[in-house]
Write a protein that holds these residues in place. Structure first.
Motif: not given
Length: 435
Positions: A162-173
């Motif tokens: 969900l975070l990777a879709t809404l923000v970015s994969a690096r933001g999710a990390l």
């Protein structure tokens, strides 16, 4: 059922420790997928992302027991004040390095983050006995912990996606890094956790209070239970490989394997909630054996049905497999609860965090071995044989637990009450032994 768990969380200090502990543990389940997606989005290969996730897992498996021992010795709060921020910062470093750093930097940072990640779940399991003397509530607490672990392994990848879709994969990390550090730090500041000041190291020359033969028997019993735990972890990881092979063999999309195995985890959550809401009689060891028998039989239905329904349409085969996986998941969390209860009963309170952290290491090793071995069987003997492996792993855990019956029952037996020594009055002769 809800009332039973609310009673548990209403214990003084329980919810203040359990909530941040759950957040820190959620972050731990998010790390592997967050690392993978961040690496791929930054232009690195899938192999590089998988290597970063594996490096974190290795670091956690190695560092967990060491940090757990420090938490037992110095108190968890002191250790978490250091490890919480350190784990979050090193994982954030891996996120920032994912784009342009040399190939070895991201796995190295991930491994460092794993080494710094304190075994919060192990510490929480060690904390429950200090929150209540009620045997039924303690049993419910271990069921709650096992069920929560299953639930977090479902939620973690979902939150990352969900975070990777809404923000970015690096933001999710980066969000995972913040949650990992803040969750560990907040757990360490909970009043019940701060009250655990640790135990001093044994002074040189001080004898172990337990007789040597009793300590040896306890070690043998703990080793048997730990290997049985590794075998039950092997069934879960091996099942992913076996289901993938079975789907490919029957003409279904292998990508559905993750969803199907998640259904088994959902069944495990339901089974754990139902099991923990009730109090079951008998010893922990006997309850554990019964659950292993049920789990073995449930998993044995998978290869049997696969062998008996070769002409079934792909859609119906998929539905049948999903139903069997949900049913086979029902005893998994209850069995995990009894495993942790057994370890808790044979471990002194001053070493509980280290012991439970060691359980996590055995789970990681068992999971890796189960996946590799089942993959080898699938390639050489086919999907039917691969589907036999989860039941075979569980049967091996059952047989090992039965073989170690005497050692385990002795290790969990309550220590005999000390015989009071009669006082010697002034002028009386010194007592002598009856030799």
């Amino acid at each position: 059922m809800v009332r039973a768990y609310l009673e548990l969380l209403r214990l003084p200090g329980a919810s203040a420790a359990a909530v941040p502990a759950a957040l820190a543990r959620l972050a731990g389940t998010m790390v592997p997928l967050a690392l993978l997606l961040a690496c791929v989005q930054s232009g690195r290969s899938l192999a590089a992302g998988a290597a970063a996730g594996a490096a974190y897992a290795v670091g956690s498996a190695v560092g967990g027991p060491v940090t757990g021992r420090l938490m037992d010795r110095a108190g968890p709060s002191r250790v978490l004040c250091v490890t919480g921020p350190l784990a979050g910062l090193t994982l954030a470093g891996a996120a920032l390095a994912a784009a342009g750093a040399p190939a070895a930097v991201v796995p190295a940072a991930a491994c460092a983050a794993g080494l710094a990640t304190a075994p919060v779940g192990a510490s929480m399991r060690a904390l429950w006995p200090s929150l209540t003397d009620d045997t039924a509530l303690r049993q419910r607490a271990y069921s709650f912990e096992a069920t929560l672990s299953e639930l977090l392994f479902i939620l973690g990848p979902t939150v990352v996606t969900l975070l990777a879709t809404l923000v970015s994969a690096r933001g999710a990390l980066l969000a995972t890094a913040v949650l990992l550090g803040a969750g560990g730090l907040a757990y360490g500041q909970a009043p019940a956790v701060r009250a655990r000041t640790g135990r001093p190291a044994t002074a040189p020359g001080t004898a172990d209070p337990a007789p040597k033969d009793a300590a040896t028997g306890r070690t043998a019993a703990a080793t048997a239970v730990l290997v049985a735990i590794a075998l039950t972890a092997a069934l879960s990881s091996g099942l992913v490989v076996a289901v993938t092979a079975a789907l490919r063999d029957r003409g279904s999309a292998p990508e559905l394997a993750g969803t199907l195995v998640a259904l088994q985890s959902a069944g495990s959550v339901v089974g754990g909630l139902l099991y923990g809401a009730r109090t079951f009689g008998g010893t922990t060891y006997r309850r554990y054996l019964r659950l292993l028998i049920v789990l073995t039989l449930a998993l044995a239905a998978l290869p049997a049905v696969h062998a008996l329904t070769p002409g079934l349409p792909a859609g119906w085969a998929l539905v049948l497999l999903a139903v069997l996986l949900v049913l086979s998941g029902l005893p998994i969390a209850p069995a995990g609860a009894e495993e942790f209860q057994l370890i808790g009963e044979m471990t002194t309170q001053g070493r509980a965090t280290q012991a439970f952290a060691g359980v996590g290491s055995f789970i990681a090793l068992g999971g890796a071995a189960g996946s590799a071995l089942t993959g080898l069987i699938a390639d050489r003997a086919g999907p039917g044989a691969a589907l036999c492996m989860p039941a075979a792993f569980t049967l091996a855990a059952l047989l090992l637990s039965l073989a170690a019956r005497r050692a385990i029952t002795r290790a969990v037996a309550p220590a005999p009450a000390p015989v009071p020594t009669p006082a010697v009055a002034a002028g009386d002769p010194t007592p002598t032994s009856d030799l």
